[in-house]
Scaffold this motif. Structure first.
Motif, PDB file in Angstrom:
ATOM      1  N   THR A  73       0.848  -1.195   0.000  1.00 59.34           N
ATOM      2  CA  THR A  73       0.000   0.000   0.000  1.00 59.34           C
ATOM      3  C   THR A  73       0.883   1.245   0.000  1.00 59.34           C
ATOM      4  N   ARG A  74       0.284   2.355  -0.320  1.00 60.51           N
ATOM      5  CA  ARG A  74       0.992   3.636  -0.264  1.00 60.51           C
ATOM      6  C   ARG A  74       1.521   3.869   1.159  1.00 60.51           C
ATOM      7  N   ALA A  75       0.700   3.573   2.163  1.00 58.85           N
ATOM      8  CA  ALA A  75       1.106   3.784   3.552  1.00 58.85           C
ATOM      9  C   ALA A  75       2.302   2.910   3.918  1.00 58.85           C
ATOM     10  N   ALA A  76       2.307   1.663   3.500  1.00 51.36           N
ATOM     11  CA  ALA A  76       3.418   0.761   3.823  1.00 51.36           C
ATOM     12  C   ALA A  76       4.716   1.222   3.164  1.00 51.36           C
ATOM     13  N   MET A  77       4.637   1.675   1.924  1.00 57.66           N
ATOM     14  CA  MET A  77       5.844   2.153   1.246  1.00 57.66           C
ATOM     15  C   MET A  77       6.335   3.469   1.837  1.00 57.66           C
ATOM     16  N   THR A  78       5.421   4.323   2.245  1.00 59.18           N
ATOM     17  CA  THR A  78       5.813   5.583   2.873  1.00 59.18           C
ATOM     18  C   THR A  78       6.495   5.316   4.212  1.00 59.18           C
ATOM     19  N   ALA A  79       5.941   4.392   4.984  1.00 59.30           N
ATOM     20  CA  ALA A  79       6.546   4.038   6.270  1.00 59.30           C
ATOM     21  C   ALA A  79       7.946   3.473   6.072  1.00 59.30           C
ATOM     22  N   GLU A  80       8.117   2.644   5.049  1.00 66.65           N
ATOM     23  CA  GLU A  80       9.439   2.087   4.764  1.00 66.65           C
ATOM     24  C   GLU A  80      10.432   3.189   4.407  1.00 66.65           C
ATOM     25  N   LEU A  81       9.993   4.156   3.640  1.00 63.68           N
ATOM     26  CA  LEU A  81      10.852   5.274   3.263  1.00 63.68           C
ATOM     27  C   LEU A  81      11.228   6.121   4.480  1.00 63.68           C
ATOM     28  N   MET A  82      10.267   6.351   5.360  1.00 61.18           N
ATOM     29  CA  MET A  82      10.539   7.118   6.573  1.00 61.18           C
ATOM     30  C   MET A  82      11.526   6.373   7.468  1.00 61.18           C
ATOM     31  N   HIS A  83      11.335   5.069   7.604  1.00 62.31           N
ATOM     32  CA  HIS A  83      12.242   4.259   8.417  1.00 62.31           C
ATOM     33  C   HIS A  83      13.656   4.288   7.836  1.00 62.31           C
ATOM     34  N   GLU A  84      13.729   4.177   6.528  1.00 57.63           N
ATOM     35  CA  GLU A  84      15.029   4.233   5.843  1.00 57.63           C
ATOM     36  C   GLU A  84      15.723   5.574   6.087  1.00 57.63           C
ATOM     37  N   ALA A  85      14.970   6.648   6.034  1.00 63.03           N
ATOM     38  CA  ALA A  85      15.544   7.979   6.264  1.00 63.03           C
ATOM     39  C   ALA A  85      16.065   8.095   7.698  1.00 63.03           C
ATOM     40  N   LEU A  86      15.322   7.563   8.654  1.00 66.02           N
ATOM     41  CA  LEU A  86      15.768   7.622  10.047  1.00 66.02           C
ATOM     42  C   LEU A  86      17.026   6.795  10.275  1.00 66.02           C
ATOM     43  N   GLN A  87      17.128   5.663   9.610  1.00 74.69           N
ATOM     44  CA  GLN A  87      18.324   4.838   9.762  1.00 74.69           C
ATOM     45  C   GLN A  87      19.560   5.567   9.251  1.00 74.69           C
ATOM     46  N   GLY A  88      19.388   6.410   8.274  1.00 75.37           N
ATOM     47  CA  GLY A  88      20.509   7.142   7.697  1.00 75.37           C
ATOM     48  C   GLY A  88      20.974   8.320   8.537  1.00 75.37           C
ATOM     49  N   THR A  89      20.281   8.606   9.636  1.00 74.54           N
ATOM     50  CA  THR A  89      20.661   9.759  10.454  1.00 74.54           C
ATOM     51  C   THR A  89      21.727   9.427  11.487  1.00 74.54           C
ATOM     52  N   GLY A  90      21.985   8.145  11.731  1.00 73.15           N
ATOM     53  CA  GLY A  90      23.006   7.734  12.691  1.00 73.15           C
ATOM     54  C   GLY A  90      22.731   8.272  14.081  1.00 73.15           C
ATOM     55  N   ALA A  91      23.722   8.930  14.660  1.00 73.89           N
ATOM     56  CA  ALA A  91      23.625   9.445  16.028  1.00 73.89           C
ATOM     57  C   ALA A  91      22.619  10.590  16.127  1.00 73.89           C
ATOM     58  N   ASP A  92      22.236  11.186  15.019  1.00 71.03           N
ATOM     59  CA  ASP A  92      21.308  12.321  15.032  1.00 71.03           C
ATOM     60  C   ASP A  92      19.844  11.884  14.947  1.00 71.03           C
ATOM     61  N   ARG A  93      19.580  10.609  15.140  1.00 63.90           N
ATOM     62  CA  ARG A  93      18.217  10.090  15.006  1.00 63.90           C
ATOM     63  C   ARG A  93      17.232  10.825  15.917  1.00 63.90           C
ATOM     64  N   ASP A  94      17.585  10.991  17.201  1.00 62.21           N
ATOM     65  CA  ASP A  94      16.686  11.684  18.133  1.00 62.21           C
ATOM     66  C   ASP A  94      16.400  13.101  17.659  1.00 62.21           C
ATOM     67  N   GLN A  95      17.434  13.809  17.222  1.00 61.76           N
ATOM     68  CA  GLN A  95      17.252  15.186  16.759  1.00 61.76           C
ATOM     69  C   GLN A  95      16.401  15.228  15.491  1.00 61.76           C
ATOM     70  N   ALA A  96      16.588  14.243  14.616  1.00 66.28           N
ATOM     71  CA  ALA A  96      15.769  14.181  13.394  1.00 66.28           C
ATOM     72  C   ALA A  96      14.298  13.997  13.758  1.00 66.28           C
ATOM     73  N   LEU A  97      14.012  13.136  14.722  1.00 68.65           N
ATOM     74  CA  LEU A  97      12.628  12.934  15.151  1.00 68.65           C
ATOM     75  C   LEU A  97      12.052  14.202  15.780  1.00 68.65           C
ATOM     76  N   VAL A  98      12.845  14.869  16.604  1.00 66.56           N
ATOM     77  CA  VAL A  98      12.391  16.120  17.228  1.00 66.56           C
ATOM     78  C   VAL A  98      12.102  17.168  16.151  1.00 66.56           C
ATOM     79  N   SER A  99      12.979  17.276  15.164  1.00 64.44           N
ATOM     80  CA  SER A  99      12.766  18.231  14.068  1.00 64.44           C
ATOM     81  C   SER A  99      11.506  17.904  13.288  1.00 64.44           C
ATOM     82  N   PHE A 100      11.312  16.620  13.000  1.00 67.95           N
ATOM     83  CA  PHE A 100      10.126  16.200  12.252  1.00 67.95           C
ATOM     84  C   PHE A 100       8.858  16.592  13.013  1.00 67.95           C
TER      85      PHE A 100
END
Length: 120
Positions: A73-100
Motif C-alpha cells: 500500500t501507499r502507507a506501507a511504502m511511505t513508512a518504509e521510506l521514513m524508516h530508511e531515512a531515520l536509519q541514515g541519520t546515525g547518532a542524530d536520530r533523536d534530533q531528526a525525530l524532534v525536528s520532524f
C-alpha cells in the motif's frame, strides 16, 4: 534502500496511478489515468514492466495482456521510506525525530498521537 526511494519520477507517477485505481489494472487503464502527462502507451508499459521486475508490482496474466497491482500500500511504502531515512541519520536520530515533530502540522501530530496510543 527501499524500492520507492530508488524510483524515478515517472515510476512514482505510475505507482500513484495504480494506487488511485485501487485494483489490478491493465497497462491501458494506467495509461488513461496518466492522460495529462502526454506519455506514449509503450512508455507506460515499459515502466510497468520495470516496476514488476523491481518487485514493486505483481502482474497477472489476463488473456494476452497483464494486469498490474502494487505489492504494498501507499502507507506501507511511505513508512518504509521514513524508516530508511531515520536509519541514515546515525547518532542524530533523536534530533531528526524532534525536528520532524516540531515541523509537523496539527493533523499530523494528531495522527501520530493516535498511532502511538494504538501501539501502547
Amino acid at each position: 534502500m527501499s524500492p520507492r526511494s530508488r524510483m524515478g519520477e515517472l515510476e512514482q507517477a505510475v505507482l500513484e496511478a495504480l494506487w488511485s485505481l485501487d485494483r489490478a489494472a491493465s497497462g491501458r487503464e494506467v495509461h488513461e489515468r496518466l492522460d495529462g502527462r502526454d506519455l506514449a502507451y509503450t512508455t507506460v508499459m515499459t515502466v510497468l514492466d520495470r516496476l514488476a521486475r523491481k518487485g514493486v508490482l505483481d502482474r497477472e496474466r489476463d488473456g494476452r495482456a497483464f494486469r498490474y497491482v502494487p505489492r504494498r500500500t501507499r502507507a506501507a511504502m511511505t513508512a518504509e521510506l521514513m524508516h530508511e531515512a531515520l536509519q541514515g541519520t546515525g547518532a542524530d536520530r533523536d534530533q531528526a525525530l524532534v525536528s520532524f515533530v516540531g515541523e509537523a502540522s496539527a493533523e499530523d501530530l494528531a495522527a501520530l498521537r493516535r498511532a502511538l496510543d494504538e501501539l501502547a
